[in-house]
Motif scaffolding. Structure first.
Motif, PDB file in Angstrom:
ATOM      1  N   ILE A  69       0.936  -1.341  -0.005  1.00 45.35           N
ATOM      2  CA  ILE A  69       0.171   0.167   0.058  1.00 45.35           C
ATOM      3  C   ILE A  69       1.143   0.878  -0.096  1.00 45.35           C
ATOM      4  O   ILE A  69       1.538   1.321   0.881  1.00 45.35           O
ATOM      5  CB  ILE A  69      -0.834  -0.012   0.955  1.00 45.35           C
ATOM      6  N   SER A 100       1.057  -2.284   4.473  1.00 48.55           N
ATOM      7  CA  SER A 100       0.968  -3.488   3.501  1.00 48.55           C
ATOM      8  C   SER A 100      -1.018  -3.363   4.191  1.00 48.55           C
ATOM      9  O   SER A 100      -0.941  -2.676   5.125  1.00 48.55           O
ATOM     10  CB  SER A 100       1.457  -4.503   4.453  1.00 48.55           C
ATOM     11  N   GLY A 101      -1.281  -4.355   3.561  1.00 52.63           N
ATOM     12  CA  GLY A 101      -2.982  -5.028   2.816  1.00 52.63           C
ATOM     13  C   GLY A 101      -2.862  -6.378   3.280  1.00 52.63           C
ATOM     14  O   GLY A 101      -2.177  -6.915   2.887  1.00 52.63           O
ATOM     15  N   THR A 136      -6.158  -2.592   6.392  1.00 46.51           N
ATOM     16  CA  THR A 136      -4.972  -2.541   6.358  1.00 46.51           C
ATOM     17  C   THR A 136      -5.404  -1.506   8.319  1.00 46.51           C
ATOM     18  O   THR A 136      -6.103  -1.143   8.155  1.00 46.51           O
ATOM     19  CB  THR A 136      -3.950  -1.660   4.652  1.00 46.51           C
ATOM     20  N   ASN A 137      -4.122  -1.151   8.633  1.00 48.42           N
ATOM     21  CA  ASN A 137      -4.140  -0.553   9.611  1.00 48.42           C
ATOM     22  C   ASN A 137      -4.142   1.004   9.472  1.00 48.42           C
ATOM     23  O   ASN A 137      -4.551   1.801   8.162  1.00 48.42           O
ATOM     24  CB  ASN A 137      -2.781   0.094  10.501  1.00 48.42           C
ATOM     25  N   VAL A 174      -1.774   3.393   8.615  1.00 49.73           N
ATOM     26  CA  VAL A 174      -0.733   3.599   7.307  1.00 49.73           C
ATOM     27  C   VAL A 174      -1.614   4.779   6.602  1.00 49.73           C
ATOM     28  O   VAL A 174      -0.770   5.084   5.819  1.00 49.73           O
ATOM     29  CB  VAL A 174      -0.800   2.584   6.989  1.00 49.73           C
ATOM     30  N   GLY A 229       4.870  -9.175   5.429  1.00 46.64           N
ATOM     31  CA  GLY A 229       3.949  -7.832   5.086  1.00 46.64           C
ATOM     32  C   GLY A 229       5.206  -6.964   3.979  1.00 46.64           C
ATOM     33  O   GLY A 229       5.429  -8.485   3.550  1.00 46.64           O
ATOM     34  N   GLY A 257      -0.260  -3.263   8.737  1.00 48.75           N
ATOM     35  CA  GLY A 257      -1.630  -3.657   8.002  1.00 48.75           C
ATOM     36  C   GLY A 257      -1.285  -5.362   7.660  1.00 48.75           C
ATOM     37  O   GLY A 257      -2.058  -5.578   7.142  1.00 48.75           O
ATOM     38  N   ILE A 268      -3.974  -8.731  12.681  1.00 50.22           N
ATOM     39  CA  ILE A 268      -3.176  -7.923  11.500  1.00 50.22           C
ATOM     40  C   ILE A 268      -2.189  -6.679  12.469  1.00 50.22           C
ATOM     41  O   ILE A 268      -2.141  -6.221  13.716  1.00 50.22           O
ATOM     42  CB  ILE A 268      -4.556  -6.816  11.037  1.00 50.22           C
TER      43      ILE A 268
END
Length: 476
Positions: free
Chosen positions: A82, A111-112, A123-124, A127, A187, A233, A246
């Motif tokens: 991401i 990341s996702g 994701t987070n 992020v 990730g 994420g 996650i």
């Protein structure tokens, strides 16, 4: 003269005494040169009662039991890269605004996890929270992503890309996860795509006070799998390759991995994702109070019995005056030991179990008061104290060329595709706090103003990165 006599007599008396002692010792043979010294050695053989219980070593773990290649092969295709794109260096004051301050494009990565085959990605929140544009990179292809919704209380967000037949991750269960169990983190740390690291579950239900929200939910899975910047994420999977968390945070003084990493449990994430996809907002339940850890210090503070074998449960420390908990008969100092049939032994466990419910749900609370067990049926409410579900309300206006939504500090503008807002340079996800020094909260106010007003306009607001950005222009 008498002093001198005394000294002389003492001197000869000392010599005579020393001679007599030496003669006696030699005669008795105590210091005889031919006499051998003897030593008594203490026995270190343990008494029978203290002998350790020695058992033969068990069978060694075969190399196949620590082979994670199948789990990695299963999980890697479900993890995406991401890019969070925003503008930095914009004019942040009225003075800079006069001189047309320059901006630069800033890109951060994370990341996702592909949650569904039709393009929903988790994701987070941290992020993408500063992003004006979000890109998802999967299988060497770049997708523009739509932000479906965020939940700062769990630091989660849901994105959507226009694609089908994606390799959705297999969902596991974090409640059945055991401390000491092997896990893998997948990730993109330091932009190294599809990186897999291994570790164990170090602890469950961790609360580390990192979530920046009024009502945070922290019940992290702690792991020693190596997680670094860029892993946020990404997926935490078990030995079967099933998603159990996650990846969200690390505890470090250097900003890089030091052995302490934390992931949001999948059992919490599933409810969050479902709500964000369905409603655009998480249906967070409230029971009308707050709890603290039940331990010796808090028991003493609330003048409870401290002479107990175990401090099981959580302590009810606050009650809303008109909340459902007080209406159900709960009192300050009650010790909550169960929600429904689930035992509660910490604040994080209490919050996690509550997060599985929605406003309007009825739950049974089992508690201790004065050493006696009691129960109460509580109907959970939303943040407004009502049992109904909360719905997001959007306002669209062709003149502005944007979608507006009321948020905590003002009116947020997003999906800016053209029109006036694009022309005057309002960035994506910009929150308007005031117009011509008048606070605004209602999106309709903003729409009416820009469709009717003529003259000088001064807008004050903040960007998605929470940076102040005043704007000034003239409407004709």
């Amino acid at each position: 003269m008498n002093t001198l006599k005394t000294i002389i007599i003492g001197f000869f008396a000392g010599i005579a005494g020393a001679y007599a002692f030496f003669h006696y010792q030699i005669k008795e043979g105590v210091l005889s040169e031919n006499q051998e010294a003897t030593y008594n050695v203490a026995s270190y053989k343990p008494e029978e009662a203290y002998l350790p219980n020695i058992v033969s070593p068990g069978a060694t773990i075969s190399i196949s039991d620590v082979d994670f290649s199948s789990a990695a092969e299963k999980a890697i295709p479900s993890v995406v890269y991401i890019n969070s794109i925003s503008q930095s260096g914009i004019s942040y004051s009225y003075w800079d605004m006069l001189f047309n301050g320059r901006s630069q494009t800033q890109v951060s990565s994370g990341s996702g996890v592909i949650f569904t085959a039709d393009g929903y990605i988790v994701t987070n929140n941290h992020v993408i929270e500063s992003a004006e544009k979000i890109q998802v990179i999967y299988n060497k292809k770049v997708y523009d992503a739509e932000l479906i919704g965020t939940d700062p209380s769990t630091d989660l967000a849901v994105l959507k890309i226009d694609e089908t037949n994606l390799p959705a991750v297999t969902l596991g269960s974090s409640s059945s996860l055991a401390v000491g169990e092997w896990v893998l983190a997948v990730g993109n740390p330091f932009s190294l795509s599809s990186t897999v690291t291994a570790g164990i579950v170090s602890a469950k239900g961790r609360r580390i006070n990192i979530v920046d929200d009024k009502f945070p939910i922290e019940s992290f899975i702690q792991t020693d799998a190596a997680i670094n910047p860029g892993n946020s994420g990404g997926a935490l999977v078990n030995k079967n390759g099933d998603l159990i968390g996650i990846n969200t945070a690390i505890l470090s003084r250097t900003g890089s991995y030091t052995g302490y990493a934390f992931a949001v449990p999948i059992d919490i994430a599933k409810k969050v994702v479902e709500d964000l996809v369905k409603y655009g907002i998480v249906q967070k339940p409230f029971f009308g109070g707050n709890v603290v850890e039940y331990d010796f210090q808090n028991a003493e503070k609330y003048k409870l019995n401290t002479k107990v074998k175990q401090f099981n449960g959580v302590l009810l420390s606050e009650l809303d005056r008109q909340g459902p908990a007080i209406k159900a008969g709960l009192k300050l100092g009650d010790i909550i030991i169960k929600l429904e049939d689930v035992s509660i032994n910490s604040k994080s466990e209490f919050e996690e179990e509550l997060s599985h419910h929605s406003p309007g749900d009825k739950i049974k609370v089992i508690y201790l008061r004065d050493g006696k067990v009691g129960s109460a049926d509580i109907t959970l409410v939303n943040r407004d104290g009502e049992t109904s579900l909360i719905k997001r309300k959007f306002y669209n206006d062709a003149t502005l060329g944007a979608t507006l939504e009321s948020v905590e500090y003002g009116v947020k503008a997003f999906k800016i595709t053209g029109g006036l807002f694009k022309k005057i340079g309002i960035p994506e996800n910009y929150t308007i706090i005031s117009i011509n020094r008048q606070r605004v909260k209602d999106p309709q106010e903003v729409i009416d103003f820009f469709n009717k007003y003529k003259g000088r306009v001064i807008i004050y607001g903040v960007t998605s990165a929470k940076q102040e950005l005043p704007m000034s222009f003239y409407l004709q």
